[in-house]
Design a protein around this motif. Structure first.
Motif, PDB file in Angstrom:
ATOM      1  N   GLU A  99       0.836  -1.209   0.000  1.00  0.00           N
ATOM      2  CA  GLU A  99       0.000   0.000   0.000  1.00  0.00           C
ATOM      3  C   GLU A  99       0.868   1.256   0.000  1.00  0.00           C
ATOM      4  OE1 GLU A  99      -3.445   0.363   2.580  1.00  0.00           O
ATOM      5  OE2 GLU A  99      -3.472  -1.806   2.852  1.00  0.00           O
ATOM      6  N   LEU A 100       1.903   1.250   0.827  1.00  0.00           N
ATOM      7  CA  LEU A 100       2.770   2.431   0.913  1.00  0.00           C
ATOM      8  C   LEU A 100       3.569   2.631  -0.367  1.00  0.00           C
ATOM      9  CD1 LEU A 100       3.935   2.265   4.611  1.00  0.00           C
ATOM     10  CD2 LEU A 100       2.911   4.250   3.514  1.00  0.00           C
ATOM     11  N   LEU A 101       4.060   1.545  -0.959  1.00  0.00           N
ATOM     12  CA  LEU A 101       4.789   1.664  -2.215  1.00  0.00           C
ATOM     13  C   LEU A 101       3.908   2.246  -3.313  1.00  0.00           C
ATOM     14  CD1 LEU A 101       6.981  -1.562  -2.417  1.00  0.00           C
ATOM     15  CD2 LEU A 101       7.795   0.806  -2.423  1.00  0.00           C
ATOM     16  N   LEU A 102       2.657   1.795  -3.375  1.00  0.00           N
ATOM     17  CA  LEU A 102       1.723   2.338  -4.365  1.00  0.00           C
ATOM     18  C   LEU A 102       1.485   3.821  -4.121  1.00  0.00           C
ATOM     19  CD1 LEU A 102      -0.932  -0.531  -4.674  1.00  0.00           C
ATOM     20  CD2 LEU A 102       0.613   0.284  -6.468  1.00  0.00           C
ATOM     21  N   ALA A 103       1.357   4.200  -2.849  1.00  0.00           N
ATOM     22  CA  ALA A 103       1.132   5.611  -2.518  1.00  0.00           C
ATOM     23  C   ALA A 103       2.348   6.456  -2.879  1.00  0.00           C
ATOM     24  CB  ALA A 103       0.807   5.747  -1.036  1.00  0.00           C
ATOM     25  N   ILE A 104       3.544   5.956  -2.547  1.00  0.00           N
ATOM     26  CA  ILE A 104       4.769   6.705  -2.857  1.00  0.00           C
ATOM     27  C   ILE A 104       4.925   6.839  -4.369  1.00  0.00           C
ATOM     28  CG2 ILE A 104       7.283   6.674  -2.704  1.00  0.00           C
ATOM     29  CD1 ILE A 104       6.906   5.191   0.018  1.00  0.00           C
ATOM     30  N   ARG A 105       4.655   5.755  -5.095  1.00  0.00           N
ATOM     31  CA  ARG A 105       4.721   5.814  -6.560  1.00  0.00           C
ATOM     32  C   ARG A 105       3.735   6.852  -7.094  1.00  0.00           C
ATOM     33  NH1 ARG A 105       6.003   2.553 -11.003  1.00  0.00           N
ATOM     34  NH2 ARG A 105       6.727   0.841  -9.684  1.00  0.00           N
ATOM     35  N   ARG A 106       2.546   6.885  -6.513  1.00  0.00           N
ATOM     36  CA  ARG A 106       1.537   7.835  -6.992  1.00  0.00           C
ATOM     37  C   ARG A 106       1.995   9.275  -6.811  1.00  0.00           C
ATOM     38  NH1 ARG A 106      -4.660   8.616  -4.649  1.00  0.00           N
ATOM     39  NH2 ARG A 106      -4.824  10.818  -5.231  1.00  0.00           N
ATOM     40  N   VAL A 107       2.479   9.609  -5.608  1.00  0.00           N
ATOM     41  CA  VAL A 107       2.808  11.019  -5.352  1.00  0.00           C
ATOM     42  C   VAL A 107       4.078  11.440  -6.085  1.00  0.00           C
ATOM     43  CG1 VAL A 107       1.630  11.026  -3.128  1.00  0.00           C
ATOM     44  CG2 VAL A 107       4.082  10.561  -3.212  1.00  0.00           C
ATOM     45  N   THR A 108       4.965  10.473  -6.382  1.00  0.00           N
ATOM     46  CA  THR A 108       6.202  10.829  -7.081  1.00  0.00           C
ATOM     47  C   THR A 108       6.049  10.681  -8.584  1.00  0.00           C
ATOM     48  OG1 THR A 108       7.066   8.579  -6.706  1.00  0.00           O
ATOM     49  CG2 THR A 108       7.679  10.292  -5.124  1.00  0.00           C
ATOM     50  N   ARG A 109       5.751   9.490  -9.050  1.00  0.00           N
ATOM     51  CA  ARG A 109       5.657   9.233 -10.487  1.00  0.00           C
ATOM     52  C   ARG A 109       4.459   9.943 -11.128  1.00  0.00           C
ATOM     53  NH1 ARG A 109      10.572   7.723 -12.029  1.00  0.00           N
ATOM     54  NH2 ARG A 109      11.067   5.531 -11.816  1.00  0.00           N
ATOM     55  N   ASP A 110       3.289   9.776 -10.527  1.00  0.00           N
ATOM     56  CA  ASP A 110       2.073  10.294 -11.156  1.00  0.00           C
ATOM     57  C   ASP A 110       1.878  11.790 -10.919  1.00  0.00           C
ATOM     58  OD1 ASP A 110       1.706   7.673 -11.833  1.00  0.00           O
ATOM     59  OD2 ASP A 110       0.127   7.281 -10.378  1.00  0.00           O
ATOM     60  N   GLU A 111       2.256  12.251  -9.734  1.00  0.00           N
ATOM     61  CA  GLU A 111       1.988  13.651  -9.391  1.00  0.00           C
ATOM     62  C   GLU A 111       3.232  14.525  -9.405  1.00  0.00           C
ATOM     63  OE1 GLU A 111      -1.035  14.700  -6.980  1.00  0.00           O
ATOM     64  OE2 GLU A 111      -2.112  12.789  -7.060  1.00  0.00           O
ATOM     65  N   GLY A 112       4.398  13.917  -9.621  1.00  0.00           N
ATOM     66  CA  GLY A 112       5.604  14.701  -9.846  1.00  0.00           C
ATOM     67  C   GLY A 112       6.209  15.362  -8.629  1.00  0.00           C
ATOM     68  N   LEU A 113       5.944  14.812  -7.434  1.00  0.00           N
ATOM     69  CA  LEU A 113       6.568  15.366  -6.230  1.00  0.00           C
ATOM     70  C   LEU A 113       7.980  14.814  -6.101  1.00  0.00           C
ATOM     71  CD1 LEU A 113       6.433  16.985  -3.588  1.00  0.00           C
ATOM     72  CD2 LEU A 113       5.404  14.968  -2.501  1.00  0.00           C
ATOM     73  N   SER A 114       8.952  15.681  -5.929  1.00  0.00           N
ATOM     74  CA  SER A 114      10.334  15.250  -5.745  1.00  0.00           C
ATOM     75  C   SER A 114      10.479  14.553  -4.394  1.00  0.00           C
ATOM     76  CB  SER A 114      11.281  16.447  -5.804  1.00  0.00           C
ATOM     77  OG  SER A 114      11.163  17.121  -7.037  1.00  0.00           O
ATOM     78  N   ALA A 115      11.338  13.536  -4.341  1.00  0.00           N
ATOM     79  CA  ALA A 115      11.490  12.785  -3.090  1.00  0.00           C
ATOM     80  C   ALA A 115      12.887  12.204  -2.971  1.00  0.00           C
ATOM     81  CB  ALA A 115      10.460  11.657  -3.007  1.00  0.00           C
ATOM     82  N   ILE A 116      13.340  12.081  -1.718  1.00  0.00           N
ATOM     83  CA  ILE A 116      14.539  11.311  -1.381  1.00  0.00           C
ATOM     84  C   ILE A 116      14.090  10.229  -0.407  1.00  0.00           C
ATOM     85  CG2 ILE A 116      16.813  11.330  -0.303  1.00  0.00           C
ATOM     86  CD1 ILE A 116      17.139  14.210  -1.158  1.00  0.00           C
ATOM     87  N   ILE A 117      14.400   8.971  -0.743  1.00  0.00           N
ATOM     88  CA  ILE A 117      13.903   7.843   0.042  1.00  0.00           C
ATOM     89  C   ILE A 117      15.075   7.004   0.531  1.00  0.00           C
ATOM     90  CG2 ILE A 117      12.351   5.870   0.086  1.00  0.00           C
ATOM     91  CD1 ILE A 117      10.986   7.023  -2.418  1.00  0.00           C
ATOM     92  N   VAL A 118      15.154   6.846   1.849  1.00  0.00           N
ATOM     93  CA  VAL A 118      16.127   5.941   2.467  1.00  0.00           C
ATOM     94  C   VAL A 118      15.454   4.595   2.675  1.00  0.00           C
ATOM     95  CG1 VAL A 118      17.439   5.446   4.563  1.00  0.00           C
ATOM     96  CG2 VAL A 118      17.395   7.768   3.649  1.00  0.00           C
ATOM     97  N   GLU A 119      16.121   3.525   2.280  1.00  0.00           N
ATOM     98  CA  GLU A 119      15.535   2.205   2.483  1.00  0.00           C
ATOM     99  C   GLU A 119      16.630   1.152   2.573  1.00  0.00           C
ATOM    100  OE1 GLU A 119      13.305  -0.552   3.524  1.00  0.00           O
ATOM    101  OE2 GLU A 119      12.368   1.402   3.252  1.00  0.00           O
ATOM    102  N   GLN A 120      16.488   0.236   3.540  1.00  0.00           N
ATOM    103  CA  GLN A 120      17.462  -0.842   3.711  1.00  0.00           C
ATOM    104  C   GLN A 120      17.335  -1.906   2.628  1.00  0.00           C
ATOM    105  OE1 GLN A 120      19.995  -1.232   5.634  1.00  0.00           O
ATOM    106  NE2 GLN A 120      19.720   0.412   7.107  1.00  0.00           N
ATOM    107  N   HIS A 121      16.133  -2.074   2.097  1.00  0.00           N
ATOM    108  CA  HIS A 121      15.899  -3.078   1.067  1.00  0.00           C
ATOM    109  C   HIS A 121      15.708  -2.343  -0.262  1.00  0.00           C
ATOM    110  CE1 HIS A 121      14.482  -4.691   4.975  1.00  0.00           C
ATOM    111  NE2 HIS A 121      15.243  -5.703   4.590  1.00  0.00           N
TER     112      HIS A 121
END
Length: 234
Positions: A169-191
């Motif tokens: 659910e969170l990945l879909l939401a992050i994809r939506r706000v970044t890819r679809d809506e063009g919000l710039s983001a920096i994401i830290v992730e261990q995986h």
């Protein structure tokens, strides 16, 4: 392509302890950067430094040409930084709706849009923060950052410790706000694999310095390079 964030020669840490040394990176408007590295390499310190929560010893941070490194944390939020720290930092004594309305700024992201993206929160808008699961608290933390209507979203390990269904659910939401809506983001992730798939570029830190910078596809297409840099297999 318009440059949104420019970090040059950044040194920072906690008190007199220097964690980051000479870090430089940039991010264009509407793009997503995956910030990778083993544990203890400075990823969280870099995110915290962009948000203003560490001691900066040198270098500069520019957001759309504004000198962020000269601003207090609340001024950085007003300038366009939306921050979701590892600790989430939601107001646990407030309801879901109060958490969102307490910080909301005018713009396209409203509490109602957050509820549309995270129906679980809409169903629990009268619940206190203490009554939410870990995954729901993370959704609320993301939603609270979004209603600030930021120019740059900073996400520090948003998927850590969550059930697989919540991760999706969170990945879909992050994809939506970044890819679809063009919000710039920096994401830290261990995986890294999941985040690299929704990122444009990637930076790898080791011992507080940048040891690799390139496209996200480059690391996805070269599992041996990813393993060498992070000690993980594809």
């Amino acid at each position: 392509m318009t440059e949104l964030l420019k970090v040059e020669g950044l040194s920072a840490g906690y008190g007199e302890a220097v964690v980051l040394q000479g870090v430089s990176l940039s991010l264009a408007e509407g793009k997503t950067l995956a910030l990778l590295g083993r544990n203890g390499t400075g990823k969280t310190t870099l995110i915290n430094t962009l948000a203003g929560a560490t001691r900066q010893h040198g270098g500069s941070i520019l957001l759309a040409g504004k000198a962020l490194h000269k601003m207090a944390p609340h001024e950085r939020a007003a300038a366009g930084i939306g921050w979701v720290p590892q600790e989430r930092n939601i107001f646990k004594s407030l309801t879901v709706h109060e958490n969102l309305t307490a910080v909301a700024r005018p713009g396209r992201w409203t509490p109602d849009r957050v509820y549309e993206m995270f129906p679980r929160l809409g169903e629990r808008k009268s619940n206190l923060g203490t009554q939410l699961s870990g995954g729901e608290q993370q959704m609320l933390a993301v939603g609270r950052a979004l209603v600030l209507n930021p120019r740059l979203l900073l996400l520090d390990e948003p998927l850590e410790g969550l059930a697989p269904i919540i991760v999706e659910e969170l990945l879909l939401a992050i994809r939506r706000v970044t890819r679809d809506e063009g919000l710039s983001a920096i994401i830290v992730e261990q995986h890294p694999q999941a985040i690299l798939r929704i990122s444009d570029s990637a930076v790898v830190l080791d011992r507080g310095t940048v040891v690799h910078a390139g496209t996200a596809d480059e690391l996805l297409d070269q599992p041996q390079l990813l393993e060498q840099l992070l000690g993980v297999a594809r």
